[in-house]
Design an enzyme around this catalytic site. Structure first.
Site, PDB file in Angstrom:
ATOM      1  N   ARG A   1      12.137  -9.956  19.751  1.00  0.00           N
ATOM      2  CA  ARG A   1      10.708  -9.247  19.018  1.00  0.00           C
ATOM      3  C   ARG A   1       9.272  -8.960  20.147  1.00  0.00           C
ATOM      4  NH1 ARG A   1      14.082  -9.728  15.409  1.00  0.00           N
ATOM      5  NH2 ARG A   1      13.886 -10.569  13.320  1.00  0.00           N
ATOM      6  N   THR A   2       9.062  -8.298  19.456  1.00  0.00           N
ATOM      7  CA  THR A   2       7.406  -7.260  21.220  1.00  0.00           C
ATOM      8  C   THR A   2       6.494  -8.763  21.061  1.00  0.00           C
ATOM      9  OG1 THR A   2       7.943  -5.353  19.882  1.00  0.00           O
ATOM     10  CG2 THR A   2       6.084  -5.638  20.777  1.00  0.00           C
ATOM     11  N   LEU A   3       6.722  -9.018  21.795  1.00  0.00           N
ATOM     12  CA  LEU A   3       5.393 -10.209  21.983  1.00  0.00           C
ATOM     13  C   LEU A   3       4.525  -9.363  22.369  1.00  0.00           C
ATOM     14  CD1 LEU A   3       7.707 -12.459  24.035  1.00  0.00           C
ATOM     15  CD2 LEU A   3       6.958 -12.499  20.638  1.00  0.00           C
TER      16      LEU A   3
END
Length: 259
Positions: free
Chosen positions: A40-42
């Site tokens: 996921r885009t962190l």
């Protein structure tokens, strides 16, 4: 069977499925050899800062600078964060620039598909705003958000519209809007002006937007003095820019405590 002979591995439970003792991964093709975590885009990579929006008598104005920051590095100084959706709607986005580019591609294709129907209808600002609330909340619910805060403005059927949607799907409408650092610096200034005069002219709204953009350039380390303005009126949507703010740093040496 002789002692020490190795038995062959058991077959999978079903074609393409896991064998006994293995972990099943429905995403990976073929038999699952092990568990693979989804990513996921962190943290957003290239980001844009504040977007400002204001209603005026007969339309809406949205402004955003053209800086793309890679962390604290002023990496890109000529990117556009405003999008003309159609002849009635424009939007601007702060946050991750890659996610904004993805949204822009999806919206452009939506507009093309709508025009191909040839039924005389087009997306209104409220329709785009409502659609974005669903998209943002859907991606948030998948724990894979589009890392953007979007300001949608337009003029449709004689009415001005200005709406806000963030990465969680939080949405509302207001006469003035600001995202990012502008929510702390520019929004109070715009609200103060509208309290004294609720109905601004186009020239007054532009002066207000330019004043706020200049203050953000002075105070926000992620902002830039090159910017664009989208103006939506009954005549259509026009995106002006790149424009340049005239700044004065003569008193900068008098500011102490930030060396």
């Amino acid at each position: 069977m002789e002692a020490g002979t190795t038995l062959p591995p058991p077959p999978p439970f079903w074609a393409g499925g896991p064998a006994p003792g293995q972990v099943h991964d429905p995403i990976a093709p073929g038999p699952a050899a092990g568990f693979q975590a989804l990513t996921r885009t962190l943290n957003p990579m290239v980001t844009g800062t504040s977007v400002l929006g204001a209603k005026f008598d007969g339309g809406v104005m949205i402004a955003a600078d053209m800086m793309g920051s890679y962390g604290s590095l002023a990496r890109f100084r000529g990117i556009s964060r405003l999008l003309k959706v159609n002849d009635t709607t424009a939007l601007g986005a702060s946050g991750d620039y890659a996610d904004f580019q993805y949204l822009a591609q999806v919206i452009d294709q939506m507009v093309i598909d709508e025009e191909l129907l040839g039924d005389g209808h087009s997306y209104s600002p409220k329709a785009i705003h409502s659609w974005l609330t669903r998209v943002m909340y859907n991606r948030r619910s998948k724990i894979n958000p589009l890392w953007n805060t979007v300001v949608i403005g337009g003029f449709y059927n004689g009415e001005s519209f200005l709406g806000y949607v963030d990465m969680l799907g939080v949405a509302y409408e207001a006469p003035t809007l600001a995202t990012g650092y502008g929510a702390y610096l520019a929004q109070p200034l715009m609200r103060e002006v509208l309290e004294k005069k609720p109905n601004l002219t186009q020239e007054e709204a532009r002066d207000l937007i330019e004043r706020c953009m200049k203050i953000l350039y002075y105070r926000d380390a992620r902002s830039f003095n090159r910017y664009e303005i989208a103006i939506a009126t009954e005549k259509g949507v026009e995106v002006e820019g790149p424009l340049t703010l005239e700044a004065n740093w003569d008193i900068a040496h008098l500011v102490s405590g930030i060396e």
